[in-house]
Write a protein that holds these residues in place. Sequence first.
Motif, short mmCIF file in Angstrom:
data_model
loop_
_atom_site.label_atom_id
_atom_site.label_comp_id
_atom_site.label_asym_id
_atom_site.label_seq_id
_atom_site.Cartn_x
_atom_site.Cartn_y
_atom_site.Cartn_z
N THR A 384 0.83 -1.21 0.00
CA THR A 384 0.00 0.00 0.00
C THR A 384 0.86 1.25 0.00
O THR A 384 0.60 2.21 -0.76
CB THR A 384 -0.92 0.00 1.24
OG1 THR A 384 -1.76 -1.16 1.21
CG2 THR A 384 -1.80 1.25 1.26
N GLU A 386 3.89 1.54 -1.09
CA GLU A 386 4.58 1.65 -2.37
C GLU A 386 3.65 2.23 -3.45
O GLU A 386 4.05 3.10 -4.23
CB GLU A 386 5.09 0.28 -2.81
CG GLU A 386 5.57 0.19 -4.25
CD GLU A 386 6.79 1.07 -4.51
OE1 GLU A 386 7.09 1.31 -5.69
OE2 GLU A 386 7.42 1.53 -3.54
N ARG A 387 2.41 1.77 -3.47
CA ARG A 387 1.45 2.31 -4.44
C ARG A 387 1.20 3.78 -4.19
O ARG A 387 1.09 4.57 -5.15
CB ARG A 387 0.13 1.53 -4.36
CG ARG A 387 0.23 0.09 -4.84
CD ARG A 387 0.53 0.00 -6.33
NE ARG A 387 -0.54 0.59 -7.11
CZ ARG A 387 -1.58 -0.10 -7.58
NH1 ARG A 387 -1.68 -1.40 -7.34
NH2 ARG A 387 -2.51 0.49 -8.30
N LEU A 388 1.11 4.18 -2.94
CA LEU A 388 0.91 5.59 -2.63
C LEU A 388 2.13 6.42 -3.01
O LEU A 388 1.99 7.56 -3.49
CB LEU A 388 0.61 5.76 -1.14
CG LEU A 388 -0.75 5.21 -0.66
CD1 LEU A 388 -0.85 5.31 0.85
CD2 LEU A 388 -1.91 5.93 -1.33
N ARG A 389 3.34 5.88 -2.80
CA ARG A 389 4.53 6.61 -3.18
C ARG A 389 4.56 6.89 -4.67
O ARG A 389 4.97 7.97 -5.11
CB ARG A 389 5.78 5.81 -2.80
CG ARG A 389 7.10 6.56 -3.02
CD ARG A 389 8.27 5.62 -2.95
NE ARG A 389 8.26 4.67 -4.06
CZ ARG A 389 8.70 4.95 -5.29
NH1 ARG A 389 9.19 6.15 -5.57
NH2 ARG A 389 8.66 4.05 -6.23
N ALA A 390 4.08 5.93 -5.45
CA ALA A 390 4.12 6.07 -6.91
C ALA A 390 3.01 6.97 -7.43
O ALA A 390 3.19 7.66 -8.44
CB ALA A 390 4.03 4.69 -7.56
N ASN A 391 1.84 6.97 -6.76
CA ASN A 391 0.67 7.65 -7.34
C ASN A 391 0.05 8.73 -6.47
O ASN A 391 -0.49 9.69 -7.00
CB ASN A 391 -0.41 6.59 -7.66
CG ASN A 391 0.08 5.54 -8.65
OD1 ASN A 391 0.48 5.86 -9.75
ND2 ASN A 391 0.05 4.27 -8.23
N HIS A 392 0.09 8.55 -5.16
CA HIS A 392 -0.60 9.50 -4.28
C HIS A 392 0.29 9.76 -3.06
O HIS A 392 -0.09 9.44 -1.92
CB HIS A 392 -1.96 8.96 -3.85
CG HIS A 392 -2.88 8.64 -4.98
ND1 HIS A 392 -3.54 9.60 -5.72
CD2 HIS A 392 -3.20 7.43 -5.53
CE1 HIS A 392 -4.26 9.01 -6.65
NE2 HIS A 392 -4.08 7.70 -6.58
N ARG A 393 1.44 10.34 -3.27
CA ARG A 393 2.42 10.50 -2.20
C ARG A 393 1.86 11.26 -1.01
O ARG A 393 2.24 10.99 0.14
CB ARG A 393 3.65 11.23 -2.77
CG ARG A 393 4.81 11.30 -1.80
CD ARG A 393 5.96 12.08 -2.42
NE ARG A 393 6.52 11.37 -3.55
CZ ARG A 393 7.59 10.60 -3.49
NH1 ARG A 393 8.20 10.44 -2.33
NH2 ARG A 393 8.06 10.00 -4.56
N GLN A 396 0.56 9.19 1.93
CA GLN A 396 1.44 8.32 2.72
C GLN A 396 1.42 8.64 4.22
O GLN A 396 1.26 7.73 5.04
CB GLN A 396 2.88 8.39 2.20
CG GLN A 396 3.16 7.46 1.04
CD GLN A 396 4.66 7.39 0.76
OE1 GLN A 396 5.35 8.40 0.77
NE2 GLN A 396 5.15 6.20 0.51
#
Length: 549
Positions: A384, A386-393, A396
């Motif tokens: 989760t 990692e996905r936020l870092r890539a798309n919705h930082r 985090q």
Amino acid sequence: MTSITTSAIDTPLRRSVERTCDDLAMLVLAAVAVIAGLTFRDYGLGWDDYTHAEYADLLLRMYGSGFRDTAALSFANLYMYGGGFDMVAALLHKVIPLELFETRRLVGAIVGLIGLAVTWRLGRRIGGPLAGLAAVLLLALCPIFYGHMFMNPKDAPFAVAMIILMLGLVRLAEEYPQPSPRTILIVGLGAGLALGTRVLGGLSLVYAVIGFMPLLLEELRTEGLREAARRFVHVVYVLLPGLALGYLVMGLIWPWSIMEPGNPFEALTYFSHFFEKPWKEMFDGAIVSVPDMPWSYLPTLFALQLSEVMLILLGGAVFSTFAMLPRREVPGRRKTILLMLTLAATLPLAIAMVKRPALYNGIRHFVFVIPPMAVLGGVAFAWTMERLRANHRAWQPVVLATFCFGLALPLAEMIRLHPYQYTHFNHIAGTVRSADDRFMLDYWGLALKQASDELREQLVERQEAPPRNRKWKVAVCGPQRPAQVALGPDFTIGWDSNAADFAMTLGEFYCKGLTAPVLVEIKRDDVVFARVYDIRGSSISSLLSIPAP
């Protein structure tokens, strides 16, 4: 959860995430070790502790006599369990200045700490450093696992043995078809410890057979039938020394299992049917005979006793695993690893819900599914982030804060319940305060230790001495042997309340609330765990609120 990197969360001062997460995980392990070292004496004896200590003595006597004294091979029904934990505690007791049962609590803490360390390494191997950190936090702050590791001589060591075996199987999947000697050693050691502790360790074979299907099918597609078969046979061949080691370990800690080739199967058959005179326990507000527990027993208790954050992450991980299986772009190794882990966390519960064996003592027999649950939760959290870092930082910090809050909830309950963490019910259940009227709490009877200590203090403070020519008499509603150990040599215990000076009762449904002066009351979260009554001069026919079975 197909690709998890070590950069799932940003850290200040350019400090690497890997180093930060590993340092924090080591800090968690160190903190648990210190706390356990300071508090292990607080935990009382359960129903089985005294008998397990006797079993250890018989096993050591058997080894010391060169197998001439074989009383251990027919002792109660414990000969159908391994005695590794019990023997280690008995041997350590001979060399350290602690009482036997304090030594058993200490060994339990050490075994639990090993389980935490292996869970960390497994989570890290599967999902990276953040997953490992999250996994060890989820397990360390799981009150059920933490509480059981101190005083459960069968189920907690079995849980640790199973997670060691799972680490070996995961390494095997990663290194297939050329497993390293270390992997072979871990598989063999884990298998021997698991089967040698409880015959239920054979479930790991099911995890492996089903779990390796995606990897083997990928081998068939890419290598062809002949080469895939050759590689499989090679892996089986190189595993043989590890399996031989496992058999030796199993025989060492469970000697009855190798006396006859069919003994492990006899144990499996024996434990597949209820083997004692049925008694009744409370479940969801009803008093139910243990062979008649409904299929909802385990899912209900897991939903109400695990922490909320673990439940949420586990649900996401299980869903993601099964959603991933049909996707061809996901490597077979990844599918195999997560499928084995998911089966380890869920299959035993599913089998119990379908087969409906006798169920009792809450979820203690299924503590072994909690470490893989924690690993799945850790992997889900890292994915989760990692996905936020890539798309919705920007989200985090919110998710991280929510995760920390989720961990703070069971931590607060563990502090409040100490040393009865294993009785934990989460906020979905309304904590132990709301669960008290619907479920069993202190079914092990641990509160009798604290009640005994406080009774002795009260008598010293009042400067009271027993009647001439006899000891104090205490009628106990709960486990008798643990109460005698806790009270010490100046007391005589039994069930007879007519001739007793004091009555010591657990706060469970089967013990009466007496109309007599209360000398001691052990409470947590406004729930009574145990009481001691002064019944001198009273006429009390029984301490039981329901007829004995």
